[in-house]
Every structure is written in structure tokens, then in C-alpha cells.
Design a protein around this motif. Sequence first.
Motif, PDB file in Angstrom:
ATOM      1  N   VAL A 134      -7.447 -10.886  -9.956  1.00  0.00           N
ATOM      2  CA  VAL A 134      -8.675 -11.603  -9.615  1.00  0.00           C
ATOM      3  C   VAL A 134      -8.551 -13.127  -9.473  1.00  0.00           C
ATOM      4  O   VAL A 134      -8.889 -13.765  -8.320  1.00  0.00           O
ATOM      5  N   GLU A 135      -8.040 -13.779 -10.489  1.00  0.00           N
ATOM      6  CA  GLU A 135      -7.676 -15.064 -10.372  1.00  0.00           C
ATOM      7  C   GLU A 135      -6.667 -15.706  -9.489  1.00  0.00           C
ATOM      8  O   GLU A 135      -6.759 -16.583  -8.944  1.00  0.00           O
ATOM      9  N   LEU A 136      -5.615 -15.039  -9.292  1.00  0.00           N
ATOM     10  CA  LEU A 136      -4.687 -15.166  -8.578  1.00  0.00           C
ATOM     11  C   LEU A 136      -5.235 -15.173  -6.938  1.00  0.00           C
ATOM     12  O   LEU A 136      -4.739 -16.062  -6.212  1.00  0.00           O
ATOM     13  N   GLN A 137      -6.006 -14.497  -6.681  1.00  0.00           N
ATOM     14  CA  GLN A 137      -6.662 -13.931  -5.330  1.00  0.00           C
ATOM     15  C   GLN A 137      -7.431 -15.326  -5.289  1.00  0.00           C
ATOM     16  O   GLN A 137      -7.569 -15.762  -4.120  1.00  0.00           O
ATOM     17  N   ARG A 138      -8.205 -15.772  -6.170  1.00  0.00           N
ATOM     18  CA  ARG A 138      -9.074 -16.865  -5.977  1.00  0.00           C
ATOM     19  C   ARG A 138      -8.154 -18.174  -5.641  1.00  0.00           C
ATOM     20  O   ARG A 138      -8.531 -18.967  -5.045  1.00  0.00           O
ATOM     21  N   ARG A 139      -7.093 -18.191  -6.446  1.00  0.00           N
ATOM     22  CA  ARG A 139      -6.163 -19.304  -6.283  1.00  0.00           C
ATOM     23  C   ARG A 139      -5.681 -19.395  -4.878  1.00  0.00           C
ATOM     24  O   ARG A 139      -5.537 -20.365  -4.066  1.00  0.00           O
ATOM     25  N   THR A 172      -9.003 -22.610 -12.105  1.00  0.00           N
ATOM     26  CA  THR A 172      -8.264 -21.281 -11.727  1.00  0.00           C
ATOM     27  C   THR A 172      -6.845 -21.068 -12.326  1.00  0.00           C
ATOM     28  O   THR A 172      -6.778 -20.142 -13.179  1.00  0.00           O
ATOM     29  N   GLU A 173      -6.143 -22.195 -12.442  1.00  0.00           N
ATOM     30  CA  GLU A 173      -4.698 -21.917 -13.121  1.00  0.00           C
ATOM     31  C   GLU A 173      -5.041 -21.887 -14.502  1.00  0.00           C
ATOM     32  O   GLU A 173      -4.302 -21.144 -15.373  1.00  0.00           O
ATOM     33  N   ASP A 174      -5.946 -22.564 -15.119  1.00  0.00           N
ATOM     34  CA  ASP A 174      -6.503 -22.381 -16.684  1.00  0.00           C
ATOM     35  C   ASP A 174      -6.938 -20.724 -16.785  1.00  0.00           C
ATOM     36  O   ASP A 174      -6.611 -20.382 -17.689  1.00  0.00           O
ATOM     37  N   ARG A 175      -7.698 -20.316 -15.886  1.00  0.00           N
ATOM     38  CA  ARG A 175      -8.089 -18.994 -16.040  1.00  0.00           C
ATOM     39  C   ARG A 175      -6.717 -17.909 -16.067  1.00  0.00           C
ATOM     40  O   ARG A 175      -6.838 -16.888 -16.483  1.00  0.00           O
ATOM     41  N   VAL A 176      -5.987 -18.266 -14.950  1.00  0.00           N
ATOM     42  CA  VAL A 176      -4.892 -17.395 -14.801  1.00  0.00           C
ATOM     43  C   VAL A 176      -3.960 -17.552 -16.190  1.00  0.00           C
ATOM     44  O   VAL A 176      -3.470 -16.585 -16.706  1.00  0.00           O
ATOM     45  N   ALA A 177      -3.870 -18.435 -16.687  1.00  0.00           N
ATOM     46  CA  ALA A 177      -2.936 -18.685 -17.949  1.00  0.00           C
ATOM     47  C   ALA A 177      -3.716 -18.050 -19.084  1.00  0.00           C
ATOM     48  O   ALA A 177      -3.062 -17.263 -19.909  1.00  0.00           O
ATOM     49  N   ALA A 178      -5.040 -17.962 -19.233  1.00  0.00           N
ATOM     50  CA  ALA A 178      -5.863 -17.073 -20.278  1.00  0.00           C
ATOM     51  C   ALA A 178      -5.436 -15.711 -20.081  1.00  0.00           C
ATOM     52  O   ALA A 178      -5.600 -14.858 -20.848  1.00  0.00           O
ATOM     53  N   ASN A 184     -13.717 -33.931  -1.089  1.00  0.00           N
ATOM     54  CA  ASN A 184     -13.271 -32.357  -0.910  1.00  0.00           C
ATOM     55  C   ASN A 184     -12.117 -32.125  -1.514  1.00  0.00           C
ATOM     56  O   ASN A 184     -11.907 -31.181  -2.309  1.00  0.00           O
ATOM     57  N   PHE A 185     -11.084 -33.044  -1.385  1.00  0.00           N
ATOM     58  CA  PHE A 185      -9.717 -33.065  -2.079  1.00  0.00           C
ATOM     59  C   PHE A 185      -9.839 -32.659  -3.417  1.00  0.00           C
ATOM     60  O   PHE A 185      -9.375 -32.063  -4.054  1.00  0.00           O
ATOM     61  N   MET A 186     -10.459 -33.821  -4.055  1.00  0.00           N
ATOM     62  CA  MET A 186     -10.845 -33.817  -5.466  1.00  0.00           C
ATOM     63  C   MET A 186     -11.385 -32.521  -6.007  1.00  0.00           C
ATOM     64  O   MET A 186     -10.942 -32.130  -6.906  1.00  0.00           O
ATOM     65  N   GLU A 187     -12.475 -31.897  -5.270  1.00  0.00           N
ATOM     66  CA  GLU A 187     -13.362 -30.906  -5.827  1.00  0.00           C
ATOM     67  C   GLU A 187     -11.964 -29.494  -5.754  1.00  0.00           C
ATOM     68  O   GLU A 187     -11.910 -28.730  -6.542  1.00  0.00           O
ATOM     69  N   LEU A 188     -11.217 -29.552  -4.583  1.00  0.00           N
ATOM     70  CA  LEU A 188     -10.186 -28.429  -4.482  1.00  0.00           C
ATOM     71  C   LEU A 188      -9.306 -28.486  -5.545  1.00  0.00           C
ATOM     72  O   LEU A 188      -8.973 -27.552  -6.052  1.00  0.00           O
ATOM     73  N   GLN A 189      -8.812 -29.659  -5.806  1.00  0.00           N
ATOM     74  CA  GLN A 189      -7.943 -29.936  -6.810  1.00  0.00           C
ATOM     75  C   GLN A 189      -8.394 -29.636  -8.559  1.00  0.00           C
ATOM     76  O   GLN A 189      -7.762 -28.694  -9.144  1.00  0.00           O
TER      77      GLN A 189
END
Length: 187
Positions: A43-48, A130-136, A119-124
Motif C-alpha cells: 500500500v505504501e509503495l503504491q502511494r509512493r 511515505t518513505e518513512d512509512r515504507v521503512a516502518a 507544489n514541489f515542496m509538498e510533493l517532496q
Amino acid sequence: MLEIFLIIIFALIVIAVLWAISAYNGLVRLRNLVQEAWRQIDVELQRRHDLIPNLVETVKGYAGHEKSTLEEVTQARTIAAAPGSTPGQQAQQENVLTQALGRLFAVAEAYPDLKANQNFMELQRELTNTEDRVAAGRRFYNANVRTINTKVETFPTSIIANMFGFHREEYFEVEDQAARQAPNVQF
């Protein structure tokens, strides 16, 4: 005397059957935990993967001539988002995508207007979350994999595991050696 011997044999058989049922149910429970943990990572990878096209489009508006980097990110995202990968294959695909994103962010550094774009800052920021959630999720998944692998490999549970087709599960690991090294910070 024979009756006592038969009662003892019967009791031992009942204990062995109850243990086998308990061991089997424990392995099923662990297998389901591993599968659930993998689904959460998925799910998190799909979000990424869903965030990346928006990020590429934002960068494209500022750095359109960086075509090869943008195509590389898009291609890596397409491969990583393809279904049907094992955890090991998915880890390799995500490592390639992470490297491509690193190059994309390096390109962004050369464009101050892009770095300041809301927009770029928000996406980043979303990508970082998301990366943090994937790591968890990866930590949770790997902990469950360790538990089932221990059960599958240790005696006497290994007997039940072999009888009913339980096997070692694959860890979801970072294989990029650069990602394993601490960053060099200079002041």
C-alpha cells in the motif's frame, strides 16, 4: 498393568496431536502476519508510485531539458509498480527507483525556483513521509519474517512446517550499498 500402559500411550498420542495442531495453527498465524505486513508495504509503495508522476511533471515544468533523468525516474517507477514481484525483487526495483529519485532531486538542486515551488515542496514532503512509512512497514514485515523463519527452521516445529509446506519467507532489504552508508556532512 496393561491398562495403565495403554492409558499412558493414549495420553502421549493426545498430547502429540494437540501439540501438532498448536504448532500448525501458530505457523498459519505467522504466515498470515507476514502476508498482512507485506500488503501494508505494498500500500505504501503504491502511494509512493502514485506521487512520482506528479513530482516528475512538476520538475518537467522547470527542468524540461533534463529529459534523461525524468525518463529514468518514469521507467524505474513503471517497473517498480508492476505487480507480481517477490519481496526480494520488489526491494531491487525500489532500490533502482530510489536511486533515480536521488538523481531527480539532485537536478532540482540546480533550479532555485523549483526548490521554492510550493507544489514541489509538498510533493517532496509527501514522498519523505511515505518513505518513512515504507521503512516502518519494512521493519514490521522483517520482524514477522524472522519469527516465521525461526519457527520453520527450529525443531520440533520444523517437522510440522515440512509436512504442511511452510517455508522460509524472504526479507525486504535495502541492497543499495550507498543507502547503507552514513551521509558525509560538512560544515
